[in-house]
Structures are given as C-alpha cells and as structure tokens.
Design a protein around this motif. Structure first.
Motif, mmCIF file in Angstrom:
data_model
loop_
_atom_site.group_PDB
_atom_site.id
_atom_site.type_symbol
_atom_site.label_atom_id
_atom_site.label_comp_id
_atom_site.label_asym_id
_atom_site.label_seq_id
_atom_site.Cartn_x
_atom_site.Cartn_y
_atom_site.Cartn_z
ATOM 1 N N ARG A 121 17.830 -75.157 -28.812
ATOM 2 C CA ARG A 121 17.749 -75.170 -27.335
ATOM 3 C C ARG A 121 18.967 -74.479 -26.719
ATOM 4 N NH1 ARG A 121 13.782 -78.680 -25.453
ATOM 5 N NH2 ARG A 121 13.191 -80.090 -27.127
ATOM 6 N N ALA A 122 20.119 -74.678 -27.333
ATOM 7 C CA ALA A 122 21.340 -74.056 -26.808
ATOM 8 C C ALA A 122 21.223 -72.533 -26.871
ATOM 9 C CB ALA A 122 22.550 -74.534 -27.600
ATOM 10 N N MET A 123 20.568 -72.034 -27.912
ATOM 11 C CA MET A 123 20.364 -70.579 -28.001
ATOM 12 C C MET A 123 19.382 -70.119 -26.928
ATOM 13 S SD MET A 123 20.187 -69.952 -32.112
ATOM 14 C CE MET A 123 21.245 -70.914 -33.203
ATOM 15 N N ALA A 124 18.301 -70.863 -26.757
ATOM 16 C CA ALA A 124 17.307 -70.487 -25.735
ATOM 17 C C ALA A 124 17.955 -70.445 -24.357
ATOM 18 C CB ALA A 124 16.137 -71.467 -25.750
ATOM 19 N N ALA A 125 18.915 -71.360 -24.137
ATOM 20 C CA ALA A 125 19.556 -71.445 -22.821
ATOM 21 C C ALA A 125 20.429 -70.229 -22.537
ATOM 22 C CB ALA A 125 20.391 -72.726 -22.741
ATOM 23 N N LYS A 126 20.763 -69.461 -23.579
ATOM 24 C CA LYS A 126 21.593 -68.269 -23.370
ATOM 25 C C LYS A 126 20.774 -67.060 -22.934
ATOM 26 C CE LYS A 126 25.028 -69.838 -26.653
ATOM 27 N NZ LYS A 126 25.502 -69.708 -28.027
ATOM 28 N N ASN A 127 19.455 -67.207 -22.877
ATOM 29 C CA ASN A 127 18.613 -66.113 -22.385
ATOM 30 C C ASN A 127 18.361 -66.304 -20.901
ATOM 31 O OD1 ASN A 127 18.279 -64.891 -24.934
ATOM 32 N ND2 ASN A 127 16.713 -66.407 -25.440
ATOM 33 N N ARG A 128 18.212 -65.208 -20.211
ATOM 34 C CA ARG A 128 17.956 -65.263 -18.772
ATOM 35 C C ARG A 128 16.444 -65.331 -18.546
ATOM 36 N NH1 ARG A 128 20.178 -62.424 -14.141
ATOM 37 N NH2 ARG A 128 19.157 -63.472 -12.371
ATOM 38 N N VAL A 129 16.005 -66.326 -17.794
ATOM 39 C CA VAL A 129 14.587 -66.415 -17.434
ATOM 40 C C VAL A 129 14.446 -65.965 -15.978
ATOM 41 C CG1 VAL A 129 12.614 -67.950 -17.105
ATOM 42 C CG2 VAL A 129 14.120 -68.271 -19.080
ATOM 43 N N TYR A 130 13.763 -64.864 -15.767
ATOM 44 C CA TYR A 130 13.624 -64.304 -14.412
ATOM 45 C C TYR A 130 12.442 -64.929 -13.666
ATOM 46 C CZ TYR A 130 17.052 -60.637 -15.260
ATOM 47 O OH TYR A 130 18.211 -59.959 -15.496
ATOM 48 N N MET A 140 10.246 -75.579 -30.528
ATOM 49 C CA MET A 140 11.320 -74.611 -30.257
ATOM 50 C C MET A 140 10.731 -73.238 -29.891
ATOM 51 S SD MET A 140 14.075 -76.298 -30.416
ATOM 52 C CE MET A 140 13.170 -77.718 -29.831
ATOM 53 N N ALA A 141 9.679 -72.839 -30.590
ATOM 54 C CA ALA A 141 9.088 -71.523 -30.334
ATOM 55 C C ALA A 141 8.407 -71.482 -28.960
ATOM 56 C CB ALA A 141 8.093 -71.167 -31.434
ATOM 57 N N ALA A 142 8.117 -72.649 -28.397
ATOM 58 C CA ALA A 142 7.439 -72.684 -27.094
ATOM 59 C C ALA A 142 8.427 -72.778 -25.930
ATOM 60 C CB ALA A 142 6.462 -73.859 -27.059
ATOM 61 N N LEU A 143 9.735 -72.827 -26.213
ATOM 62 C CA LEU A 143 10.721 -72.934 -25.126
ATOM 63 C C LEU A 143 10.643 -71.705 -24.221
ATOM 64 C CD1 LEU A 143 13.869 -74.201 -27.107
ATOM 65 C CD2 LEU A 143 12.426 -75.546 -25.543
ATOM 66 N N GLU A 144 10.672 -71.973 -22.923
ATOM 67 C CA GLU A 144 10.564 -70.858 -21.970
ATOM 68 C C GLU A 144 11.709 -69.866 -22.146
ATOM 69 O OE1 GLU A 144 11.082 -71.687 -17.827
ATOM 70 O OE2 GLU A 144 9.571 -70.211 -17.238
ATOM 71 N N GLY A 145 12.865 -70.372 -22.556
ATOM 72 C CA GLY A 145 14.024 -69.503 -22.783
ATOM 73 C C GLY A 145 13.758 -68.443 -23.844
ATOM 74 N N PHE A 146 12.736 -68.659 -24.662
ATOM 75 C CA PHE A 146 12.337 -67.645 -25.638
ATOM 76 C C PHE A 146 11.071 -66.897 -25.208
ATOM 77 C CE2 PHE A 146 14.428 -70.631 -28.854
ATOM 78 C CZ PHE A 146 15.598 -69.897 -28.900
ATOM 79 N N THR A 147 10.074 -67.650 -24.727
ATOM 80 C CA THR A 147 8.775 -67.008 -24.469
ATOM 81 C C THR A 147 8.824 -66.071 -23.267
ATOM 82 O OG1 THR A 147 8.032 -68.851 -23.088
ATOM 83 C CG2 THR A 147 7.458 -68.936 -25.431
ATOM 84 N N VAL A 183 11.216 -64.047 -22.291
ATOM 85 C CA VAL A 183 12.157 -62.918 -22.376
ATOM 86 C C VAL A 183 11.422 -61.599 -22.590
ATOM 87 C CG1 VAL A 183 14.103 -61.928 -23.645
ATOM 88 C CG2 VAL A 183 13.944 -64.412 -23.343
ATOM 89 N N HIS A 184 11.643 -60.658 -21.688
ATOM 90 C CA HIS A 184 11.045 -59.332 -21.857
ATOM 91 C C HIS A 184 11.792 -58.592 -22.981
ATOM 92 C CE1 HIS A 184 9.675 -55.261 -21.110
ATOM 93 N NE2 HIS A 184 8.729 -55.774 -20.324
ATOM 94 N N PRO A 185 11.043 -57.949 -23.881
ATOM 95 C CA PRO A 185 11.718 -57.305 -25.030
ATOM 96 C C PRO A 185 12.681 -56.203 -24.627
ATOM 97 C CG PRO A 185 9.383 -56.693 -24.929
ATOM 98 C CD PRO A 185 9.585 -57.809 -23.959
ATOM 99 N N LEU A 186 12.502 -55.644 -23.417
ATOM 100 C CA LEU A 186 13.401 -54.586 -22.960
ATOM 101 C C LEU A 186 14.327 -55.079 -21.844
ATOM 102 C CD1 LEU A 186 10.895 -51.572 -22.990
ATOM 103 C CD2 LEU A 186 12.489 -52.293 -24.778
#
Lengths: 468, 438
Positions: free
Chosen positions: B57-66, A83-90, A92-95
């Motif tokens: 995963r559902a939470m991660a999907a709510k972030n925008r990946v540029y 989970m910590a390695a998901l791109e949706g988290f890694t 994300v720019h902090p600002l």
C-alpha cells in the motif's frame, strides 16, 4: 446452458453513462458502420446470473486439487488480488510522468531485485506477458549477443526431446534451426548426444531444470560448460523453478538468461489462460539487449509488447515475495518437492513411475501396463478423476513417456489432500480392471460428457450466429 | 513470516519418513554440492499478511491518482462499470488454468466463445482467437501470419503507435524479415508512397484506425491499393470506435487486430491488457493462439472445446506459426463482460461521447491564441495541437489534478473519453489560456 446472446432482450440495458454534456460531434458518413454490432442487451441482474452460472462450471485451484504437471497450480493468495486492485496502481497511466509513477517504479525495482537474487541473474525485464513470450525475449537476447559480436554463423538452437513445445516454436520464431537431442535413459541430457551436435553453428541451448520428467539434471554444470565452450549461450526455461527457488540458482548452474513464470512459481492466478508474466532475467553482459518500450522508456531497443509489461501481475508476485521472504521461498520449494515425492510414494506399488527415484516438484506415471491389461488409458483415468472433483494431471507429456500422466501437487496442499488423491487414483486403478467401460465413457457427472473434438476441428463453429 | 503451506512441521517429518528420507537436504541429492545455496537469499524476512499489505500500500500511495485524464496514446481511461470489476474476481475464473479439460471448464470455454463472437461482431470478421498479449503483439502476430517464403516484407504506416511499430519490428527481426515504414502526409498514411512501396515481396500492410495522431485514415482506399498488389491488409482498430465506425471487414481488411484495453480494463501502468485478433474464414487456420469451438458431447449436448489445435506449438513444435499458449483469457472474459454490460447502445454512447468531448476540447483550445490543430483531417477522440510552452502547460494542469495530453515534438496529443465532464474540459482550457497568456 444458454449463450449470453440467447438471453438478450431488445431494449434492455444497464444504466451506466449520463447524458452527454457537450454538443455532439458527427462522424463523417463514409466512416460510419452500417449497422450496430449485435451485442447482447442485458440488465445487470441478467449479467450477474449469467456469469455466476458460467463460473459454476469452472474448476480453479482455489476451488480444489489441481495437480496439473508443469503448470504449478498453487493456491493464489487473496491479499495479492487486493493489492493489485488498489487504485494507486490501477489508475496510473503508463505514459504518466515518471514523478507520478514512483510507486510503479518501486514495485518494478523491488521485484526485479528479489527475482534476480532468486535466479542468480543481474538484470531483468517485465515486458513479456507469458512464459512463451519470455522464451522469445530470452532467445532474442542470445541472437542480439551473437550479432553484436559479428558472429553470424550461429544458426542453431539445441532443444532436448523432452522439452515443452514452446521451446522449438520459440527458436523458430527467432529464425533458428532447431536441433533436437534425445534424452538419456534417465530422462536427462545425454552428454554424448549434446557433444555430437555442439559446434561453431551453435547459438544456444534451451533447457528446463528440473526437466520435464521432474528430475534435476546432475550434469548441469558440465552441460552449460560444454555449450559455453562451443561459444553458445544457455537459456533456462523457468517453468519448473518452483522446485528449486532459494535452493539452487539457475545463474549458478551456468545459465545466461532465464524466464520465470510469475503465474506459476510466484502464485499469481492464471485466469483461465492468462494474464501471466514471463519476467526475463539475464547476466550483465546481456543487459544491453533487454527490450524497452519506445514510449514509456526509450526508443532504440527491441520491444516485445507495448509499455512496460503486465504490471498488476508483478504487483501480485511482489506481494507474494514479501510475504514468503528469504525463509519462505526455499521452504515453498522444499515442500513442493516433499509433496511430489510423498504422493509418488503413495501411488507406487499400484502405478508405475516412469522414473523410479527421488523426484523434484513433479513426477510422471507410465500407464502403458494398465492400458495393456485393461484397455484403460491415461485419458480414461484423467476423465474419471474429473468425476471425483480432482483436476486431471497433464496427459501425454512429456512425449518421451508413453501413456504419461504428470502430477505436480505443489506445496500448498496438505497431506490429507494428497492421501485422498492417492486413494482416488488407486481406486480408479482397480476400477480399470472391474469396470473399464465406465472409465472409457467418463466423466458421468459433469455438465457435459466427452466432447467431439474431431467434429469441432472438421466443421469449425467458432462464433455464435443468430438463427435465420 | 508468511506461508501458504498447510502441513505442520510434525506432518512434514512423517511425510519424509514415509518416503524413506530423514531431511529436506536429501530431497536434493541430485543438486551438485558446489551450487547448493548454503546461505539465505538476500531478501527481507517474510511478513505477515498485515505487514505485506502495509508495505505494498505504501508503494501504491507513491503514485499520483489524477481526477481527470486527458492522455491516451494507446491506453484509454474509459468508465469501467462496477460489475465489470467484480465478476472477474470470482475464484473459479481467476484461479483456473487454460481449459484443457473441457468437461471441467465449460464456463470458461463458453465465456471465450462469447468473447470471440463479440469481437467478430465489432470487426465484421468470421473468426477471432481467444486473445493475445496486447494490441502490439496482435499486430506483430498478424504481420507474421501474412509472411511466407516469397513475401517477406511487412509495411507499416508511420502513423502507427511507436510501441506497435517497434514490436512488429522485433518480431520481424526474429525471423529475419524486413519491416518498412510507409511515410505520412498531413498526419495520415501517404497513399502515393504506399502504392510505390507495394512490391511483389510485400506480405502485408498495417494501418492503425484511428491512427496515433487520432485521425481517421482513408482505410478503404489504402486497402484497395494493398489488394491490388496481392498483399494482405491488416487494420489495428480502437474497439470503442468500432461501436460506430466502419468495420475493418467493410474496409477490406483481411485481419483485424487491436488493443482491447478500452474494453473495461484499467490503465494499470501498462498491463495486463488484451490483444484482440480476428480474420476471415479463409485465413482461420493461420490464426495463432487458442480458439474455442462449438461441438457436441457424447450425448449430443452442446459443448465447447479448445479447437483447431493442429496449428499450435504443442503439436507442431518448431513448425508452429507462433509459440503462444497462455494469452490474456481473464482480460478477454472482462472485455466480453464489458461489452455485455454496455450493450450496443452503451458502447455507441461511450464512442460518441468520447468523440464529442475531444472535439469540444479541441474547439476550446484552438480558441486560445497560439494554439492550433496540427492536422486538418477528421479525428475520433485524440488530436494534436501545435502550441508553445507545452511543459509549462502540462505542469500547470498537473497542479490542478489534470493529467494533460502527451507531449509530442512541438505540441500535445490530447485525448478525451466519456469520463471527462464539460466542467473539467472548460477548466483545462482556462488553465492553458492562462499559461500561454503569461
């Protein structure tokens, strides 16, 4: 084994970056460094083999038993890493704008809600990066609180003599004078000693409960009441929270603020010394003093680091919290306590517990008698355990027990592991009488024997230098 | 519900019997009845691994990946080699505690020793610690190292990252010491103001290089002024820039610190990151945190240990200079691995390409009517443009999958790294032009 620098071959490299597709920009000559840093030059094969060789000389809790007291070395689940390695988290720019970080916010909000419930607190920050950092944050809450009331006479923080060294060091970092109080014969706070030091200059008390000898202080309500009566606040060092999570809440014990080590209690890996996360919770009246990032949140508050904290550690802890849920949290605590008592029972009769009574998640053995009879010390037993594939317990802590070994098996070990560890420890006890010399020189089967620490301190070599 | 407890219910009963108890409740006999939690926690029911994975995963999907990130301001989107992502996931590294038992931790200790050496190479310093929490705490700890009874004032340049200033301020607040901000002039530290503010009670001066606006400071001149006043000089340097930039040691710094995130760590919404901290031999015993040293074992073999522990809290308690114990060891291992993978050439490439792309973007933007550079000084991979309609510009870029620079009063602080292509930079300039032309 060789250092990475000793494996370097000039001209070797990995193929990582493309050629630059825009014109070069020149750094003014006055700003250029004289020579390139002498970093290693390696192929990817070299690097992969080097780090594989290194990791083969490291013992992690996922590799074997690690009963290091006070450190809660429980198994670190793999799903948390995924989970910590998901791109949706890694990625994300902090600002990044708040709208782009809705998932980050949800992770932080959800983890905050669950951890506040477990701690019995109202609000929380994830800024602190470790337990000691959390202590610093928590004691700053106490300091700001007193100052906000114009109460400038409170200059002292009370710390029991059984406390972790970080407690007094933290109080000093917050400008407080440290008042150490002796523990009673049962290892708990001596109420008379506490009463004697409480007064108008008391800013607060820092306490671990269960304490560092693994005993739940049954006077806890009286302790926090006395401190509050004197006008001080109570800080809960969450190092030992694993014993009681879901069973009793620090907030209900009368504590005003707390740090929780997500890398202990909530199963996030310790990484060989971090990154951890020292989430700090507090009662509502302290919430206005919580730290905030000047750039990622709002200016005008204290802050103890950049941005909002070790976010990926919080992701791991949240995954763990979701997995265990309301049933699994107390179940983990109960089994941590069961395992500690079981292991202590298996050792009793051979070793001497420093406090012979039901313990919480950890217990302390006193090896003074063994040392007297055989010359074999707690250190010798620890080093001998290494040869048996078991990580040694915490040694010579707490300071109030001589020849102390502090064992914390955690709930993620089955009875087979505990039985085996007890057998090994009993075997070593006998060996102390049969072949003390072999134990004085242990370990015998590791890449190195005992290192010369005095030499390391007297003649420090703290970096590699190329041979002249 | 999920659980990581191996013992079966039957085994638990046997274990309870073995210790002479009949229920779990009896284990908690010391807990006063009035506080014993006799209700379930207000948490959802536990989940299987499949369900927990789905929820997160559902939470991660709510972030925008540029696709493209042109924002820096303390967190930099550099390329992370594949091997740098893979190695730190090895369970031996990942799940070990602090290497207290050297015989069982040589691999970890050696990795830290190698990291310390690489930080010394980058900074030109003699000794590095095993890391602190992040760049801001590294700066705050460095400032604390310099303070004593006589010298209690910490000076910080106004051109420093706001989070770093605020963190130093917080540590100063703790010990009751004073922080004063040295004003800026044309985006750089005002040297005359600094000279005036340096007094007999000044402990240290902190400057960020390149600074928050992206500009190179006149680091040597600032350092000379600081030393003239008998104070200590702390530089917070971007470690990628250090591949090509004059070392803090050569600029006269006594302590070099910085945010190590650019060395192979993902943006990760702000952490975990890595604070690096290095100093000269003279100040070695004041350096906080873990330090790994080389020694020999009882048979004369090379060995590594946690060294110089007489500085630390578990020995000195309230007399310790810092309470730090856990740091960011795995991030330090990652940074060491990154520097090995990149090598001296790769590091220099990352630095040069980042700088080249930032300059290319600056030129392209400044060719647009209404956009100009705020400052005239030399810059690395960040720069500030004065321009109208900043919010519209950033929104338009966002719609195109580009995270634009950070909005700063009346302008934008841009950043480029080696990851951004010329095509993406051209597209960015085209979008900005279009928005401003409206």
């Amino acid at each position: 084994m060789k250092l990475i620098f000793e494996k370097s071959v000039p001209g070797r490299h990995c193929s990582l970056l493309p050629a630059c597709d825009v014109p070069e920009a020149t750094l003014p000559a006055s700003l250029c460094r004289d020579t390139a840093p002498a970093l290693p030059e390696m192929s990817e094969t070299d690097i992969s083999r080097h780090y594989t060789e290194l990791c083969q000389q490291v013992h992690g809790v996922n590799c074997g038993f690690y009963p290091l007291g006070s450190c809660t070395m429980k198994y670190n689940p793999r799903i948390d890493e995924e989970m910590a390695a998901l791109e949706g988290f890694t990625a994300v720019h902090p600002l990044a704008p708040a709208a782009d970080q809705q998932g980050v916010q949800e992770v932080l909000d959800t983890a905050k809600q669950y951890l506040c419930e477990i701690a019995g607190m109202d609000d929380m920050t994830f800024q602190p990066a470790a337990g000691a950092h959390g202590e610093f944050t928590g004691v700053l809450l106490i300091k700001q609180y007193h100052e906000s009331r114009g109460d400038h006479k409170r200059t002292k923080i009370i710390v029991p003599d059984s406390a972790h060294g970080t407690n007094p060091a933290t109080a000093a970092m917050c400008g407080y004078q440290v008042v150490n109080i002796a523990s009673g014969p049962d290892g708990c706070v001596d109420l008379d000693a506490l009463r004697a030091v409480l007064g108008e200059d008391t800013a607060g008390l820092m306490l671990t409960n269960p304490n560092t000898v693994g005993i739940f202080d049954h006077n806890i309500l009286e302790i926090t009441r006395l401190v509050h009566e004197a006008g001080g606040l109570c800080y809960y060092d969450g190092a030992n929270l694993n014993a009681v999570m879901g069973v009793v809440r620090p907030g209900d014990m009368g504590f005003d603020c707390i740090h929780m080590n997500l890398h202990k209690t909530f199963a996030t890996p310790h990484g060989g010394g971090g990154p951890g996360a020292g989430a700090v919770g507090c009662k509502a009246f302290l919430a206005p003093f919580l730290p905030h990032s000047a750039t990622a949140e709002e200016p005008g508050h204290l802050q103890v680091r950049s941005f909002r904290g070790n976010f990926l550690v919080v992701v791991r802890a949240l995954t763990y919290l979701l997995t265990l849920g309301r049933e699994g949290i107390p179940e983990a605590a109960q089994n941590a306590v069961l395992n500690a008592n079981y292991l202590m029972a298996r050792l009793k009769g051979t070793y001497t517990p420093a406090y012979d009574r039901v313990c919480m998640h950890e217990f302390v053995l006193d090896l003074s008698d063994l040392k007297k009879a055989t010359g074999v010390t707690a250190l010798d037993v620890s080093k001998s355990l290494i040869d048996e594939g078991i990580h040694p317990p915490t040694m010579y802590f707490p300071l109030i027990v001589h020849e102390a070994l502090m064992l914390e098996p955690t709930e993620t070990e089955g009875p087979e592991t505990l039985d085996h560890a007890a057998d090994v420890l009993r075997m070593l006890y006998q060996k102390a009488y049969d072949d003390a010399e072999a134990m004085h020189t242990a370990p015998h089967h590791m890449p190195i024997g005992r290192p010369d620490e005095v030499k390391a301190a007297r003649h420090p070599v703290v970096r590699w230098q190329p041979e002249e | 519900m999920g659980s990581y407890i191996p013992s079966t219910p039957a085994q638990r009963q046997e274990m309870l019997q073995a210790i002479g108890l009949s229920s779990f409740r009896e284990l908690y006999g010391d807990v006063p009845a009035e506080m014993y939690l006799d209700r379930p926690l207000a948490l959802p029911s536990g989940m299987s691994e499949l369900e927990a994975g789905r929820a997160v995963r559902a939470m991660a999907a709510k972030n925008r990946v540029y696709d493209v990130i042109l924002r820096g301001a303390g967190a930099y989107d550099h390329y992370i080699p594949s091997i740098v992502k893979y190695i730190p996931a090895k369970e031996e590294f990942l799940t070990a505690y602090t290497p207290y038992q050297a015989e069982m931790s040589q691999g970890l200790l050696q990795s830290i020793f190698e990291y310390q050496t690489m930080i010394c190479m980058l900074t030109g310093m003699d000794v590095s610690n095993a890391s602190v929490y992040d760049g801001a705490t590294a700066a705050a700890e460095a400032a604390a190292m310099c303070r004593d009874r006589k010298r209690r004032v910490t000076l910080v340049s106004a051109t420093t990252h706001p989070d770093v200033i605020n963190t130093i301020r917080t540590y100063c607040y703790g010990t009751g010491d004073e922080l004063r901000i040295v004003p800026e002039k044309d985006g750089k530290t005002d040297p005359d103001a600094l000279r005036e503010m340096l007094t007999a009670d000044t402990a240290s001066f902190y400057v960020q290089q390149p600074n928050f606006h992206g500009l190179f400071e006149d680091a040597e001149a600032l350092g000379a002024a600081v030393h003239e006043a008998g104070a200590m000089y702390i530089m917070g340097c971007n470690p990628i820039a250090l591949a090509i930039m004059k070392t803090p040691r050569d600029c006269g710094a006594d302590i070099a610190v910085g945010e190590g995130q650019p060395l192979g760590l993902p943006l990760a919404a702000g952490g975990p990151y890595l604070g690096y901290m290095a100093t000269t031999e003279k100040h070695m015993r004041k350096l906080p945190g873990r330090i790994v040293g080389e020694t020999t074992d009882d048979e004369g073999r090379r060995a590594y240990v946690l060294s110089l522990q007489a500085r630390e809290q578990h020995i000195r308690r309230e007399k310790a200079g810092s309470n730090i114990c856990s740091n960011e060891a795995l991030c330090a291992l990652t940074a060491g691995l990154y520097m090995a993978a990149m090598g001296p050439d790769g590091m220099a490439q990352a630095a040069k390409q980042s700088m080249a792309k930032a300059h290319y973007l600056a030129d392209a933007l400044c060719a647009i009517d209404g956009v100009k550079l705020r400052y005239s000084g030399a810059f690395f991979h960040e720069f500030v443009t004065d321009m109208p309609k900043t919010e519209e510009v950033l929104s338009a870029l966002s719609r195109a999958g580009i995270l634009g620079g950070l909005s700063v009063e009346g302008g934008i602080l841009w950043c480029a790294t080696e990851k951004v292509t010329k095509a993406a930079l051209d597209k960015t300039a085209a979008i900005v032009k279009e928005v401003l032309a409206k």
